[in-house]
Design a protein around this motif. Sequence first.
Motif, PDB file in Angstrom:
ATOM      1  N   GLU A 108       0.830  -1.213   0.000  1.00 38.41           N
ATOM      2  CA  GLU A 108       0.000   0.000   0.000  1.00 38.41           C
ATOM      3  C   GLU A 108       0.865   1.264   0.000  1.00 38.41           C
ATOM      4  OE1 GLU A 108      -4.237  -1.310   1.967  1.00 38.41           O
ATOM      5  OE2 GLU A 108      -2.653  -0.646   3.334  1.00 38.41           O
ATOM      6  N   SER A 109       1.976   1.226   0.699  1.00 34.41           N
ATOM      7  CA  SER A 109       2.878   2.371   0.731  1.00 34.41           C
ATOM      8  C   SER A 109       3.463   2.642  -0.653  1.00 34.41           C
ATOM      9  CB  SER A 109       3.999   2.117   1.741  1.00 34.41           C
ATOM     10  OG  SER A 109       4.923   3.164   1.739  1.00 34.41           O
ATOM     11  N   ILE A 110       3.884   1.599  -1.339  1.00 37.95           N
ATOM     12  CA  ILE A 110       4.450   1.747  -2.683  1.00 37.95           C
ATOM     13  C   ILE A 110       3.380   2.233  -3.658  1.00 37.95           C
ATOM     14  CG2 ILE A 110       5.443   0.482  -4.636  1.00 37.95           C
ATOM     15  CD1 ILE A 110       6.829  -1.310  -2.444  1.00 37.95           C
ATOM     16  N   VAL A 111       2.193   1.637  -3.597  1.00 41.54           N
ATOM     17  CA  VAL A 111       1.100   2.020  -4.499  1.00 41.54           C
ATOM     18  C   VAL A 111       0.680   3.470  -4.259  1.00 41.54           C
ATOM     19  CG1 VAL A 111      -1.337   1.565  -5.029  1.00 41.54           C
ATOM     20  CG2 VAL A 111       0.310  -0.318  -4.960  1.00 41.54           C
ATOM     21  N   THR A 112       0.709   3.912  -3.015  1.00 43.33           N
ATOM     22  CA  THR A 112       0.416   5.315  -2.712  1.00 43.33           C
ATOM     23  C   THR A 112       1.435   6.219  -3.400  1.00 43.33           C
ATOM     24  OG1 THR A 112      -0.644   4.788  -0.607  1.00 43.33           O
ATOM     25  CG2 THR A 112       0.222   7.027  -0.856  1.00 43.33           C
ATOM     26  N   GLY A 113       2.701   5.843  -3.343  1.00 39.72           N
ATOM     27  CA  GLY A 113       3.740   6.618  -4.011  1.00 39.72           C
ATOM     28  C   GLY A 113       3.557   6.658  -5.522  1.00 39.72           C
ATOM     29  N   LEU A 114       3.089   5.552  -6.090  1.00 36.83           N
ATOM     30  CA  LEU A 114       2.836   5.494  -7.532  1.00 36.83           C
ATOM     31  C   LEU A 114       1.567   6.255  -7.922  1.00 36.83           C
ATOM     32  CD1 LEU A 114       3.685   1.732  -8.114  1.00 36.83           C
ATOM     33  CD2 LEU A 114       4.860   3.669  -9.196  1.00 36.83           C
ATOM     34  N   ARG A 115       0.734   6.544  -6.938  1.00 39.21           N
ATOM     35  CA  ARG A 115      -0.551   7.216  -7.138  1.00 39.21           C
ATOM     36  C   ARG A 115      -1.522   6.368  -7.960  1.00 39.21           C
ATOM     37  NH1 ARG A 115       3.107  11.109  -8.662  1.00 39.21           N
ATOM     38  NH2 ARG A 115       3.912  12.262  -6.904  1.00 39.21           N
ATOM     39  N   TRP A 116      -1.421   5.031  -7.773  1.00 36.40           N
ATOM     40  CA  TRP A 116      -2.391   4.139  -8.381  1.00 36.40           C
ATOM     41  C   TRP A 116      -3.644   4.157  -7.515  1.00 36.40           C
ATOM     42  CZ3 TRP A 116       1.026  -0.797  -9.535  1.00 36.40           C
ATOM     43  CH2 TRP A 116       1.951  -0.470 -10.532  1.00 36.40           C
ATOM     44  N   GLN A 117      -4.766   3.715  -8.071  1.00 37.18           N
ATOM     45  CA  GLN A 117      -6.052   3.766  -7.375  1.00 37.18           C
ATOM     46  C   GLN A 117      -6.549   2.364  -7.040  1.00 37.18           C
ATOM     47  OE1 GLN A 117      -7.535   6.737  -6.454  1.00 37.18           O
ATOM     48  NE2 GLN A 117      -5.578   7.521  -7.170  1.00 37.18           N
ATOM     49  N   TRP A 118      -6.777   2.117  -5.759  1.00 42.20           N
ATOM     50  CA  TRP A 118      -7.337   0.830  -5.342  1.00 42.20           C
ATOM     51  C   TRP A 118      -8.778   0.736  -5.819  1.00 42.20           C
ATOM     52  CZ3 TRP A 118      -3.945  -2.519  -4.037  1.00 42.20           C
ATOM     53  CH2 TRP A 118      -2.785  -2.139  -3.357  1.00 42.20           C
ATOM     54  N   VAL A 119      -9.154  -0.411  -6.364  1.00 40.15           N
ATOM     55  CA  VAL A 119     -10.539  -0.613  -6.785  1.00 40.15           C
ATOM     56  C   VAL A 119     -11.325  -1.395  -5.731  1.00 40.15           C
ATOM     57  CG1 VAL A 119      -9.951  -0.477  -9.221  1.00 40.15           C
ATOM     58  CG2 VAL A 119     -10.061  -2.718  -8.118  1.00 40.15           C
ATOM     59  N   GLN A 120     -10.618  -1.985  -4.777  1.00 41.53           N
ATOM     60  CA  GLN A 120     -11.245  -2.690  -3.663  1.00 41.53           C
ATOM     61  C   GLN A 120     -10.195  -2.903  -2.574  1.00 41.53           C
ATOM     62  OE1 GLN A 120     -12.271  -6.592  -5.471  1.00 41.53           O
ATOM     63  NE2 GLN A 120     -10.929  -7.441  -3.906  1.00 41.53           N
ATOM     64  N   GLU A 121     -10.665  -3.304  -1.419  1.00 40.21           N
ATOM     65  CA  GLU A 121      -9.753  -3.654  -0.330  1.00 40.21           C
ATOM     66  C   GLU A 121      -8.905  -4.848  -0.766  1.00 40.21           C
ATOM     67  OE1 GLU A 121      -9.262  -2.489   2.982  1.00 40.21           O
ATOM     68  OE2 GLU A 121     -10.292  -0.772   2.107  1.00 40.21           O
ATOM     69  N   PRO A 122      -7.643  -4.909  -0.357  1.00 36.67           N
ATOM     70  CA  PRO A 122      -6.828  -6.073  -0.697  1.00 36.67           C
ATOM     71  C   PRO A 122      -7.468  -7.371  -0.193  1.00 36.67           C
ATOM     72  CG  PRO A 122      -5.446  -4.307   0.099  1.00 36.67           C
ATOM     73  CD  PRO A 122      -6.872  -3.884   0.332  1.00 36.67           C
ATOM     74  N   LEU A 123      -7.363  -8.402  -0.994  1.00 36.28           N
ATOM     75  CA  LEU A 123      -7.836  -9.735  -0.622  1.00 36.28           C
ATOM     76  C   LEU A 123      -6.662 -10.469   0.002  1.00 36.28           C
ATOM     77  CD1 LEU A 123      -9.782 -12.156  -0.606  1.00 36.28           C
ATOM     78  CD2 LEU A 123      -9.107 -12.586  -2.994  1.00 36.28           C
ATOM     79  N   ILE A 124      -6.819 -10.868   1.258  1.00 38.03           N
ATOM     80  CA  ILE A 124      -5.764 -11.600   1.954  1.00 38.03           C
ATOM     81  C   ILE A 124      -6.296 -12.987   2.296  1.00 38.03           C
ATOM     82  CG2 ILE A 124      -4.175 -11.655   3.904  1.00 38.03           C
ATOM     83  CD1 ILE A 124      -4.462  -8.598   4.085  1.00 38.03           C
ATOM     84  N   CYS A 125      -5.694 -14.002   1.685  1.00 38.38           N
ATOM     85  CA  CYS A 125      -6.059 -15.398   1.945  1.00 38.38           C
ATOM     86  C   CYS A 125      -5.137 -15.890   3.052  1.00 38.38           C
ATOM     87  CB  CYS A 125      -5.910 -16.228   0.671  1.00 38.38           C
ATOM     88  SG  CYS A 125      -6.982 -15.680  -0.668  1.00 38.38           S
ATOM     89  N   ARG A 126      -5.671 -15.954   4.269  1.00 33.54           N
ATOM     90  CA  ARG A 126      -4.874 -16.212   5.475  1.00 33.54           C
ATOM     91  C   ARG A 126      -4.930 -17.667   5.933  1.00 33.54           C
ATOM     92  NH1 ARG A 126      -7.429 -11.184   6.605  1.00 33.54           N
ATOM     93  NH2 ARG A 126      -5.911  -9.562   7.095  1.00 33.54           N
ATOM     94  N   GLY A 127      -3.854 -18.069   6.593  1.00 34.85           N
ATOM     95  CA  GLY A 127      -3.821 -19.351   7.280  1.00 34.85           C
ATOM     96  C   GLY A 127      -3.541 -20.524   6.357  1.00 34.85           C
ATOM     97  N   ALA A 128      -3.935 -21.705   6.829  1.00 36.81           N
ATOM     98  CA  ALA A 128      -3.730 -22.928   6.049  1.00 36.81           C
ATOM     99  C   ALA A 128      -4.516 -22.850   4.744  1.00 36.81           C
ATOM    100  CB  ALA A 128      -4.178 -24.134   6.866  1.00 36.81           C
TER     101      ALA A 128
END
Length: 153
Positions: A108-128
């Motif tokens: 998110e920090s890098i993308v903010t610097g690039l000034r790209w636009q998020w289209v949704q919250e990041p999808l995090i597939c957690r755990g096993a």
Amino acid sequence: MKQLLIVAHAPSENMQALVSALTEGAQDSEIDDVTVVVAEALKTTPKQVLACDGIILFTSENLAYMSGGMKDFFDRCYYPVLELKQGLPCALLIRAGSDGTGTRRAIESIVTGLRWQWVQEPLICRGAWQTEFVGQARELGMGMAAGLSAGIF
């Protein structure tokens, strides 16, 4: 014709299954005006980023950070695309063994610097590993391609 770039670091069989699901979703038969390009993070070029209309970033969580392949992608492509791709619609999928928070924060920090636009919250597939991750990845790919097709992003 719009182009969706999927930049992925997927060294394992399960990670490859998620890349396939992202691709299948983005290539849904109802979406006929979006071309999908899948690129290995270590081989993705600035030229590929400059040619795309939207991007999905896919990485594993490695030691509470993005994969080395994804870091290498940003190291090589950041400055060549910085001024030319501001506003690029982007999405993120993280395959996290624990929580994915550090990986998310770094990207998110890098993308903010690039000034790209998020289209949704990041999808995090957690755990096993869970088979439902495949469906979630497919939905992400489909949603991104459909949004590009409809001109929403």
